[in-house]
Design a protein around this motif. Sequence first.
Motif, PDB file in Angstrom:
ATOM      1  N   ARG B  12       0.833  -1.207   0.000  1.00  0.00           N
ATOM      2  CA  ARG B  12       0.000   0.000   0.000  1.00  0.00           C
ATOM      3  C   ARG B  12       0.869   1.261   0.000  1.00  0.00           C
ATOM      4  O   ARG B  12       0.599   2.235  -0.705  1.00  0.00           O
ATOM      5  CB  ARG B  12      -0.884   0.052   1.248  1.00  0.00           C
ATOM      6  CG  ARG B  12      -2.045  -0.905   1.217  1.00  0.00           C
ATOM      7  CD  ARG B  12      -2.844  -0.796   2.528  1.00  0.00           C
ATOM      8  NE  ARG B  12      -3.822  -1.878   2.618  1.00  0.00           N
ATOM      9  CZ  ARG B  12      -5.005  -1.862   2.011  1.00  0.00           C
ATOM     10  NH1 ARG B  12      -5.354  -0.808   1.286  1.00  0.00           N
ATOM     11  NH2 ARG B  12      -5.837  -2.873   2.119  1.00  0.00           N
ATOM     12  N   THR B  15       2.560   1.899  -3.330  1.00  0.00           N
ATOM     13  CA  THR B  15       1.623   2.475  -4.294  1.00  0.00           C
ATOM     14  C   THR B  15       1.405   3.964  -4.037  1.00  0.00           C
ATOM     15  O   THR B  15       1.396   4.772  -4.971  1.00  0.00           O
ATOM     16  CB  THR B  15       0.265   1.730  -4.217  1.00  0.00           C
ATOM     17  OG1 THR B  15       0.505   0.343  -4.451  1.00  0.00           O
ATOM     18  CG2 THR B  15      -0.715   2.248  -5.253  1.00  0.00           C
ATOM     19  N   ARG B  16       1.241   4.326  -2.754  1.00  0.00           N
ATOM     20  CA  ARG B  16       1.005   5.743  -2.423  1.00  0.00           C
ATOM     21  C   ARG B  16       2.203   6.606  -2.807  1.00  0.00           C
ATOM     22  O   ARG B  16       2.047   7.705  -3.332  1.00  0.00           O
ATOM     23  CB  ARG B  16       0.707   5.900  -0.927  1.00  0.00           C
ATOM     24  CG  ARG B  16       0.452   7.343  -0.486  1.00  0.00           C
ATOM     25  CD  ARG B  16      -0.799   7.895  -1.138  1.00  0.00           C
ATOM     26  NE  ARG B  16      -1.057   9.314  -0.848  1.00  0.00           N
ATOM     27  CZ  ARG B  16      -0.683  10.327  -1.647  1.00  0.00           C
ATOM     28  NH1 ARG B  16      -0.018  10.071  -2.765  1.00  0.00           N
ATOM     29  NH2 ARG B  16      -0.979  11.567  -1.338  1.00  0.00           N
ATOM     30  N   ALA B  18       4.561   5.848  -5.071  1.00  0.00           N
ATOM     31  CA  ALA B  18       4.690   5.851  -6.539  1.00  0.00           C
ATOM     32  C   ALA B  18       3.723   6.875  -7.128  1.00  0.00           C
ATOM     33  O   ALA B  18       4.061   7.630  -8.051  1.00  0.00           O
ATOM     34  CB  ALA B  18       4.405   4.465  -7.101  1.00  0.00           C
ATOM     35  N   ASP B  19       2.519   6.925  -6.564  1.00  0.00           N
ATOM     36  CA  ASP B  19       1.493   7.864  -6.995  1.00  0.00           C
ATOM     37  C   ASP B  19       1.958   9.314  -6.774  1.00  0.00           C
ATOM     38  O   ASP B  19       1.801  10.176  -7.644  1.00  0.00           O
ATOM     39  CB  ASP B  19       0.225   7.568  -6.185  1.00  0.00           C
ATOM     40  CG  ASP B  19      -0.956   8.377  -6.679  1.00  0.00           C
ATOM     41  OD1 ASP B  19      -1.165   8.394  -7.902  1.00  0.00           O
ATOM     42  OD2 ASP B  19      -1.643   8.995  -5.845  1.00  0.00           O
ATOM     43  N   ALA B  20       2.542   9.558  -5.600  1.00  0.00           N
ATOM     44  CA  ALA B  20       2.999  10.917  -5.270  1.00  0.00           C
ATOM     45  C   ALA B  20       4.102  11.382  -6.217  1.00  0.00           C
ATOM     46  O   ALA B  20       4.260  12.574  -6.469  1.00  0.00           O
ATOM     47  CB  ALA B  20       3.498  10.967  -3.819  1.00  0.00           C
ATOM     48  N   ALA B  22       4.447  10.157  -9.400  1.00  0.00           N
ATOM     49  CA  ALA B  22       4.104   9.765 -10.777  1.00  0.00           C
ATOM     50  C   ALA B  22       4.309  10.903 -11.782  1.00  0.00           C
ATOM     51  O   ALA B  22       4.784  10.673 -12.900  1.00  0.00           O
ATOM     52  CB  ALA B  22       2.660   9.264 -10.835  1.00  0.00           C
ATOM     53  N   ASP B  23       3.936  12.119 -11.394  1.00  0.00           N
ATOM     54  CA  ASP B  23       4.007  13.242 -12.335  1.00  0.00           C
ATOM     55  C   ASP B  23       5.290  14.054 -12.186  1.00  0.00           C
ATOM     56  O   ASP B  23       5.415  15.133 -12.762  1.00  0.00           O
ATOM     57  CB  ASP B  23       2.803  14.177 -12.128  1.00  0.00           C
ATOM     58  CG  ASP B  23       1.494  13.441 -12.405  1.00  0.00           C
ATOM     59  OD1 ASP B  23       1.495  12.567 -13.287  1.00  0.00           O
ATOM     60  OD2 ASP B  23       0.492  13.747 -11.730  1.00  0.00           O
ATOM     61  N   ARG B  34      12.587   7.913  -6.153  1.00  0.00           N
ATOM     62  CA  ARG B  34      11.847   6.650  -6.322  1.00  0.00           C
ATOM     63  C   ARG B  34      12.696   5.478  -5.836  1.00  0.00           C
ATOM     64  O   ARG B  34      12.215   4.580  -5.142  1.00  0.00           O
ATOM     65  CB  ARG B  34      11.479   6.444  -7.797  1.00  0.00           C
ATOM     66  CG  ARG B  34      10.353   7.331  -8.268  1.00  0.00           C
ATOM     67  CD  ARG B  34       9.762   6.860  -9.605  1.00  0.00           C
ATOM     68  NE  ARG B  34       8.934   7.913 -10.164  1.00  0.00           N
ATOM     69  CZ  ARG B  34       9.369   8.822 -11.036  1.00  0.00           C
ATOM     70  NH1 ARG B  34      10.614   8.785 -11.486  1.00  0.00           N
ATOM     71  NH2 ARG B  34       8.562   9.766 -11.470  1.00  0.00           N
ATOM     72  N   HIS B  64      -1.651   7.319   3.879  1.00  0.00           N
ATOM     73  CA  HIS B  64      -1.013   8.599   3.536  1.00  0.00           C
ATOM     74  C   HIS B  64       0.016   8.996   4.606  1.00  0.00           C
ATOM     75  O   HIS B  64       1.141   9.378   4.276  1.00  0.00           O
ATOM     76  CB  HIS B  64      -2.069   9.683   3.359  1.00  0.00           C
ATOM     77  CG  HIS B  64      -3.144   9.287   2.392  1.00  0.00           C
ATOM     78  ND1 HIS B  64      -2.943   9.264   1.031  1.00  0.00           N
ATOM     79  CD2 HIS B  64      -4.409   8.840   2.592  1.00  0.00           C
ATOM     80  CE1 HIS B  64      -4.048   8.837   0.432  1.00  0.00           C
ATOM     81  NE2 HIS B  64      -4.958   8.577   1.352  1.00  0.00           N
ATOM     82  N   SER B 125      -6.114  14.361   1.397  1.00  0.00           N
ATOM     83  CA  SER B 125      -6.322  12.914   1.366  1.00  0.00           C
ATOM     84  C   SER B 125      -5.891  12.256   2.680  1.00  0.00           C
ATOM     85  O   SER B 125      -6.401  11.200   3.046  1.00  0.00           O
ATOM     86  CB  SER B 125      -5.550  12.283   0.197  1.00  0.00           C
ATOM     87  OG  SER B 125      -4.155  12.459   0.376  1.00  0.00           O
TER      88      SER B 125
END
Lengths: 289, 289
Positions: B12, B15-16, B18-20, B22-23, B34, B64, B125
């Motif tokens: 989990r 994923t969080r 990687a999401d943060a 991502a951009d 990363r 989070h 979030s």
Amino acid sequence: MFQDQLKDAAARIETRLADALADAADQPVTHAMRYAVSGGKRLRGFLVIESAALYGIAPEQSVHAAAAIEALHAYSLVHDDMPCMDDDDLRRGQPTVHIKWDDATAVLAGDALQTLAFDLLADPSCHPDPAVRVDLVASLARASGIDGMVLGQAQDIAAETAGRPLTLDEITELQANKTGALIRWSAEAGARLAQEDIAPLSAYATALGLAFQIADDILDVEGDAAKTGKRVQKDADAGKATFVSLLGLDGAKARAKALVTEAEDALAPYGARADALREAARFVIAREV
Amino acid sequence: MFQDQLKDAAARIETRLADALADAADQPVTHAMRYAVSGGKRLRGFLVIESAALYGIAPEQSVHAAAAIEALHAYSLVHDDMPCMDDDDLRRGQPTVHIKWDDATAVLAGDALQTLAFDLLADPSCHPDPAVRVDLVASLARASGIDGMVLGQAQDIAAETAGRPLTLDEITELQANKTGALIRWSAEAGARLAQEDIAPLSAYATALGLAFQIADDILDVEGDAAKTGKRVQKDADAGKATFVSLLGLDGAKARAKALVTEAEDALAPYGARADALREAARFVIAREV
């Protein structure tokens, strides 16, 4: 009058930072932190205090956010001066932290100054409303992290190994991140503290930040090391593209002047109350340090 | 079952994070970030998720804050591994950031990971109530700055030049700051997210953090470099005082065991719901890495 306001802001910020570090353990890292946050023009903190004043917020209230941005700025300077980064021995005419202490102390002092910045914003003294405090934290994180200042620093390092000088667009974007993002946050902070629209101050600060960087490039060419307290001709010697190398000295001066007018115009909604911020914009391109 | 929960938490958090990121811009510094947040046991993030579960908070909500503490922990490792600090080439069996990239990228990646930690906590979030988010920011700033982790790092550096080995009290205080403060914050985070009393989790984490560090010292003596993925016998070679040098190997093991019992007992108010946290305490002294 502007110089008095700048000095008054600097004194308030100095006191707040001294207070934040008063009970810190007796260690080289805390001595280095105190050293790193002393001196300097405190332009960013001044922008916080003056933008807050536009909304009737007293300096006693805005000084906490002002101290936070100066702590964050100090962290970036301490790390930037390190041998593996810009490798500068002198800052404001004094030895840099890694020269006066060592590299390990510079890493730790910078790290703890960043932490202190967020600590100051999160503290209830900063603003009674937690929603305002958390908005200040979130916006400063965006302005200083990989979408802001650190991105600009990375772009600056990448430019050195790119094998070609940057274009005007590229250097404008780089500087908007590297130095512009914190200047923008500082000027927007007043509207954030008042929970009002940040747009006018944002437009002011965007123009101001770019003018500030162009003035820096001009100072690097025309400046006096004895006055600036740091090396000059550094960028030209390194063969880096600057606003001066791209626009010429006269072109750079004209562009900086136009940006100052743009910054002044953006303050129209505030009328005469924004005169100190207008003077700050003029100061930015007239300064000798 | 505990190993499955630990793996689930790690996935989990991965994923969080990687999401943060991502951009994030395509720059060495973001690649290094990363890299630095991937792998590891994720014990701190697990403590956040499990302590939150005690109050009926779902992992989708607590992930989070869990990602934030892992970003902060990663920043401390990246900077700690640098040549001017601990000078480690290997971390989790992989080259450290300054080896894979360079020192400048390690400074910037660590800086931006610290910023990311506060960014994750300040983001809506993380928790719908801004008062909770700002409390998490303020408490993490205290745990990681000059009253917490950085103080411990400074005390560790000072110990090397003190000219005498530390006493048991001194090393206990040093470790309570250096590694204990973040472990404590992690276990307390559940109560903070639920706006409940942090005292029971605080007592649990204080004992757990010390047991963790004693186990680390035991691993440094008995550990297998192939399994731990880092140098062993480092402290003994450096002539540093450790819990093993001060208590003996058997004494250190007995003390760690007693602390685990203390940690388990502190969870009495939560009954069987806290079994995962109890198992985590036993895991901490049984781990081989």
